[in-house]
Design an enzyme around this catalytic site. Structure first.
Site, PDB file in Angstrom:
ATOM      1  CG  HIS A 478      -1.738   1.196   1.390  1.00  0.00           C
ATOM      2  ND1 HIS A 478      -1.365   2.237   2.206  1.00  0.00           N
ATOM      3  CD2 HIS A 478      -2.895   1.580   0.807  1.00  0.00           C
ATOM      4  CE1 HIS A 478      -2.268   3.189   2.135  1.00  0.00           C
ATOM      5  NE2 HIS A 478      -3.215   2.805   1.293  1.00  0.00           N
ATOM      6  NE  ARG A 589      13.999  38.792 -13.778  1.00  0.00           N
ATOM      7  CZ  ARG A 589      13.230  37.698 -13.829  1.00  0.00           C
ATOM      8  NH1 ARG A 589      13.783  36.503 -13.908  1.00  0.00           N
ATOM      9  NH2 ARG A 589      11.915  37.806 -13.769  1.00  0.00           N
ATOM     10  CG  ASN A 807       6.851  38.162 -12.747  1.00  0.00           C
ATOM     11  OD1 ASN A 807       6.045  37.245 -12.862  1.00  0.00           O
ATOM     12  ND2 ASN A 807       8.149  37.993 -12.888  1.00  0.00           N
ATOM     13  CB  CYS A 872      10.326  36.732 -19.836  1.00  0.00           C
ATOM     14  SG  CYS A 872      10.092  38.505 -19.761  1.00  0.00           S
TER      15      CYS A 872
HETATM   16  C1  PEP Z   1       8.210  40.628 -15.088  1.00  0.00           C
HETATM   17  O1  PEP Z   1       7.900  41.690 -14.556  1.00  0.00           O
HETATM   18  O2  PEP Z   1       7.376  39.756 -15.362  1.00  0.00           O
HETATM   19  C2  PEP Z   1       9.608  40.351 -15.427  1.00  0.00           C
HETATM   20  C3  PEP Z   1       9.936  39.286 -16.110  1.00  0.00           C
HETATM   21  O3  PEP Z   1      10.530  41.173 -14.912  1.00  0.00           O
HETATM   22  P1  PEP Z   1      11.040  41.114 -13.396  1.00  0.00           P
HETATM   23  O4  PEP Z   1      10.400  39.959 -12.738  1.00  0.00           O
HETATM   24  O5  PEP Z   1      12.502  41.013 -13.484  1.00  0.00           O
HETATM   25  O6  PEP Z   1      10.574  42.411 -12.889  1.00  0.00           O
END
Ligand code: PEP
Ligand code: MG
Length: 943
Positions: A478, A589, A807, A872
């Site tokens: 199990h 970056r 983001n 990204c």
């Molecule tokens: C984002 O803002 O999605 C991005 C990829 O840039 P960072 O996260 O470096 O601000």
């Protein structure tokens, strides 16, 4: 009920099959038994009571539908005719049957089984007499009887399993045997007498009418569909609250009749941990003289299936053929149960095997190669979670070596004990029951559940554990099955003295001293070797060169419309991204190039901070020159890795004040370099402070106010590229320079001029691809502000490509702080269904961020049809968000290196099932409808 309630199978004919519809009606086990019978496989005849009966049973307060009992009787008569045996017959061997549950969704071990139904005391006595009171037949029939007492008592009367176990284990102990087959008939007789006593204590007795036994058993199986175990399992698995079971009544075959040519076994057509099909050593276990659960209970030593070759060669050959037929007909790895009776094979069950992520990936690829399935099937059956499991963390033995830890000193299960049941490594505090597991977990502590063996009641503790370890059991126990399913590392059969009562593990170390591990102590479990370590190990990152992963990725590449890049900030991350299958870098970056030293003593922080803080031009210039050299080297290393694959390099994006973090700690050095007093420096640092830095002096704004820093970066990027391109005749780099956080066309125009001026100095031209003696770059922008989406047509005209930084785009579109905003209010938002998911994790396909993206792509495509967009932000690894990306027709997605395979998988799956860019057309249609409505209304106003 007028419906057909029972489906018969036997003698190569069956009333049902394994079609989706039939599986719904008969349950998976029933459907497969019917199908196997039709295929001519050796299945003991029987019949399946439909799931409709179960539905009726619960809707009518535990009543069986009218007519069912008559139908059961009729089908038993049919079975008697087919088998030539009769139920309750004491003059000859009686017909005995099993009653086994089986719902449409498989819930392993959650519902009940009763074997040897129909065996009355009278039949037992007559059998013994007929066989001249000889020991072996007597042992056999008494063993059948004690099993019936156990299963009937537990499932029909609800007498605790433990009580039966205590009696049986007690007698084995008294007799001094571990293996029950060594008990004599008189031991078994004693056990049965004690069971009868136990029945009486509970005010019960085993019905002596065989048909009554059957009806009681059927009701008990129906009842188990709503039993606590099954309900808890469904809750934990996110299955519907009510799942009705079918009941399979099947002629008994007896793997427990003797110790020479009878036995039972379980197996998989391929190894459920690795996916490998090993014809010489098939995956599974066989146990002579056994019945039902014996093989998986961990109470006896089982043997690999290959042992059948000697003991029951004909049955073995037939089993191998059956495996082949089952795989060819289902196109899936099968998990099967069988019995061998008097040297002949009988199939009792088959179902799609629950596989580890690795096994699913490997077997899907192999099945394509073997011509069993096509690429589409293979791609669609692997889930992102499967792949994640394959990218498992492992115990870092190298780190142990480096720390001078000797394995021999920390392994608890020594001398070869321990079965590798589910891959990966786990580290946590040892706990010995579900309650403790949940309590520690609630305090945020990682746990490892240690048990003698597990059963379904341990499930809630198992799924919160970093790993599971058991003293007993084999690969199909199990614990092993559940852990593999869940991708939880697991070691079973460790033989370790796990003392559940006193909550500790005691073991002798390699010096023979007794060591005690108490609840709460850290241990590690290696699911790849089956070892438990008295040590808090470290875990390694997964291996991108893994052949199973690489093979599978090669199925995805030709299919995926949305290509996969990776976010990588230096050459080692770039190399890892390539190993995981990235076709380019979607975001480098450059911030880290200012802050992290690549070579000891570079002191990059001092350089950037002295540039910011110095007042003398010459000092500022010197600092920038140093940074340029370092960045040029960094870029050069990345180019060597990436060669002619696209690299999108983003210019500095940090808020200025963040580059000053930690400056206060080395004011003396800064003062020496900048030739400014420390107090003055402190004031200058203070001047850079911003209340809302994420919406402040950062990104393109920095490039406009401090062009020298962007110019420095562009020079470093281009001059390193020129050197690289000059050094090769083949793979030339086409640079992609990207400007972050743009909104206004004039911002881009300003940057375009800055980049062009620097490019001209080193002989680079914009657009196209580099070739020998013709160095090229492209200028791109990031969409991180919804304002930019409204400007997309104009922004497109001044740039060559774009990428969504979702983001920031989420932060700025919704006005939620990506740093700390959602933690405070998100739970309320989710509980009140204002949002379904954290928007920083998943882009809502109907939400404002998706619309901002669609709007930008729409305007951009109108301005330039071949203009390319990528993504990204972190969403590039989130399967649900990738649907949005695919829907709006993004060209590439760029997650972290380790997440590249997930993005390939999702992109390939979407390519096989959905229309690329369909959300964009829908969005365009909506906008144009609104537009025409507006025009009509506006015309009215004008009139
Ligand atoms: C984002 O803002 O999605 C991005 C990829 O840039 P960072 O996260 O470096 O601000
Ligand atoms: Mg950003």
């Amino acid at each position: 009920m007028d419906k057909k309630l029972i489906y018969f199978f036997g003698e190569g004919k069956a009333e049902g099959d394994a079609s989706d519809e039939m599986i719904k009606l008969l349950g998976n086990k029933g459907g497969q038994l019917q199908e196997m019978t039709k295929m001519g496989l050796p299945v003991p005849p029987g019949f399946t009571i439909t799931t409709d009966v179960c539905d009726y049973y619960f809707e009518h307060g535990g009543q069986l539908p009218e007519g069912l009992i008559e139908q059961v009787r009729a089908n038993m008569n049919r079975l008697e005719k087919v088998t030539g045996y009769e139920i309750g017959d004491f003059k000859r061997d009686p017909l005995l049957v099993s009653a086994r549950s089986g719902a449409a969704v498989s819930m392993p071990g959650m519902m009940e089984t009763i074997l040897n139904i129909g065996l009355t005391d009278k039949c037992v006595d007559a059998y013994i007499e007929r066989h001249g009171n000889k020991e072996q037949p007597k042992k056999f029939i008494l063993d059948c009887q004690r099993r019936l007492y156990e299963m009937f008592g537990q499932n029909v009367y609800g007498i605790e399993r433990e009580k039966f176990r205590k009696i049986f284990d007690g007698l084995k102990e008294e007799a001094g045997v571990r293996d029950y087959t060594l008990l004599t008939s008189s031991h078994l007789q004693t056990v049965i007498t004690k069971y009868q006593q136990l029945y009486r204590e509970n005010g019960k007795e085993l019905p002596q009418d065989p048909f009554q036994q059957l009806i009681d058993a059927i009701k008990a199986i129906e009842e188990s569909a709503m039993g606590e175990k099954a309900r808890n399992y469904r809750k934990a698995e996110g299955l519907p609250e009510k799942v009705w079971t079918g009941v399979n009544i099947q002629t008994m075959v007896y793997g427990n009749e003797n110790t020479t040519d009878c036995g039972t076994g379980v197996g998989f057509t391929r190894d459920p941990s690795t996916g490998i099909r090993d014809e010489r050593n098939p995956y599974g276990e066989f146990l002579l003289s056994s019945q039902g659960e014996d093989v998986v209970s961990g109470s006896r030593n089982v043997f690999p299936i290959s042992h059948m070759k000697q003991a029951v060669p004909q049955a073995y050959d037939e089993l191998m053929k059956v495996c082949d037929i089952l795989e060819r007909s289902t196109g899936r790895v099968q998990d099967y149960e069988y019995t061998v009776w008097r040297g002949k094979l009988y199939m009792l069950q088959t179902r799609n095997g629950k596989l580890t992520g690795r096994a699913n990936v490997r077997s899907s690829y192999d099945m394509v190669r073997e011509g069993l399935i096509d690429v589409k099937d293979a791609v669609l059956r692997v889930t992102p979670t499967n792949l994640e499991q394959l990218l498992h963390k492992m115990i870092d033995y190298e780190a142990m070596k480096r720390d001078g830890v000797e394995l021999d000193n920390i392994v608890i299960n020594r001398g070869g004990a321990g079965v590798a049941a589910s891959p990966g490594g786990g580290i946590g505090r040892a706990v010995f029951d579900v309650k403790a597991a949940l309590e520690y977990k609630a305090r945020g502590e990682p746990v490892i559940l240690c048990r003698l063996e597990t059963n379904p009641t341990d499930y809630p503790g198992m799924i919160v554990s970093e790993a599971v370890a058991t003293a007993r059991g084999g690969k199909t126990s199990h614990a092993a099955v559940v852990a593999r399913n869940k991708g939880i590392p697991c070691a079973v059969g460790t033989g370790v003295d796990i003392d559940e009562e006193n909550r500790r593990i005691t073991y002798p170390n390699n010096k023979g001293e007794t060591v005690i591990i108490n609840e709460g102590d850290y241990i590690s479990v290696d699911g790849n070797t089956g070892k438990i370590l008295n040590y808090r190990a470290k875990l390694t990152q997964p291996n991108p060169d893994d052949l199973d992963l690489q093979n599978f990725l090669h199925l995805l590449y030709p299919v995926a419309k949305m290509r996969v890049y990776a976010n990588a900030n230096d050459s080692s991350e770039a190399a890892r991204a390539l190993q995981f299958g990235a076709e380019g870098i979607g975001l480098a970056r450059t911030e880290y190039m200012f802050l992290e030293d690549k070579i000891e003593g570079e002191n990059r922080q001092l350089a950037i901070q002295s540039w910011m803080l110095a007042e003398e031009e010459a000092i500022k210039l010197k600092a920038l020159e140093r940074l340029e050299q370092m960045q040029k080297r960094d870029f050069g290393e990345m180019y060597s890795v990436m060669q002619d694959k696209p690299i999108i390099i983003r210019l500095l994006d940090y808020p200025l004040h963040e580059l000053l973090s930690g400056a206060e700690a080395h004011l003396d050095e800064l003062s020496e370099v900048t030739k400014l007093h420390q107090e003055h420096l402190k004031r200058r640092i203070e001047d850079y402070h911003e209340t809302n830095p994420m919406l402040g002096h950062r990104s393109v704004r920095l490039g406009i106010t401090h062009p020298e820093i962007y110019r420095m970066q562009v020079r470093a990027i281009l001059s390193a590229a020129k050197e690289f391109n000059n050094s090769t005749d083949r793979k030339h780099i086409t640079l992609h320079i990207e400007i972050p956080l743009v909104c206004l066309v004039n911002e881009v125009k300003n940057m375009e001029q800055l980049v062009r001026e620097e490019a001209e100095k080193v002989g680079f031209n914009r657009g196209g691809y580099s070739s020998k003696g013709d160095n090229r770059y492209r200028l791109g922008i990031m969409y991180e502000l919804s304002g930019a989406s409204f400007e997309a047509d104009n922004l497109t005209r001044v740039s060559d490509f774009a990428s969504f930084g979702t983001n920031d785009l989420t932060q700025t579109t919704m006005g939620w702080s990506r740093e700390d905003g959602s933690a405070t209010f998100l739970p309320t938002y989710v509980s009140q269904r204002i949002v379904d998911e954290d928007p920083f994790v998943t882009i809502d396909k109907d939400g404002p961020v998706a619309k901002a993206m669609a709007h930008a792509v729409l305007l951009a495509k109108v301005a330039k049809t071949d203009y390319e967009f990528g993504i990204c932000g972190e969403h590039a690894a989130d399967p649900a968000s990738l649907e949005v990306c695919y829907g709006i027709g993004l060209s590439n997605v760029s997650p972290a290196p380790n997440q590249v395979p997930i993005a390939w998988l999702k992109s390939a799956q979407l390519s096989l099932t959905k229309e690329y860019g369909s959300m964009l057309s829908e969005y365009a249609a909506k906008v144009s409808t609104s537009f025409s409505k507006f025009m009509k209304t506006a015309n009215k106003v004008v009139c």
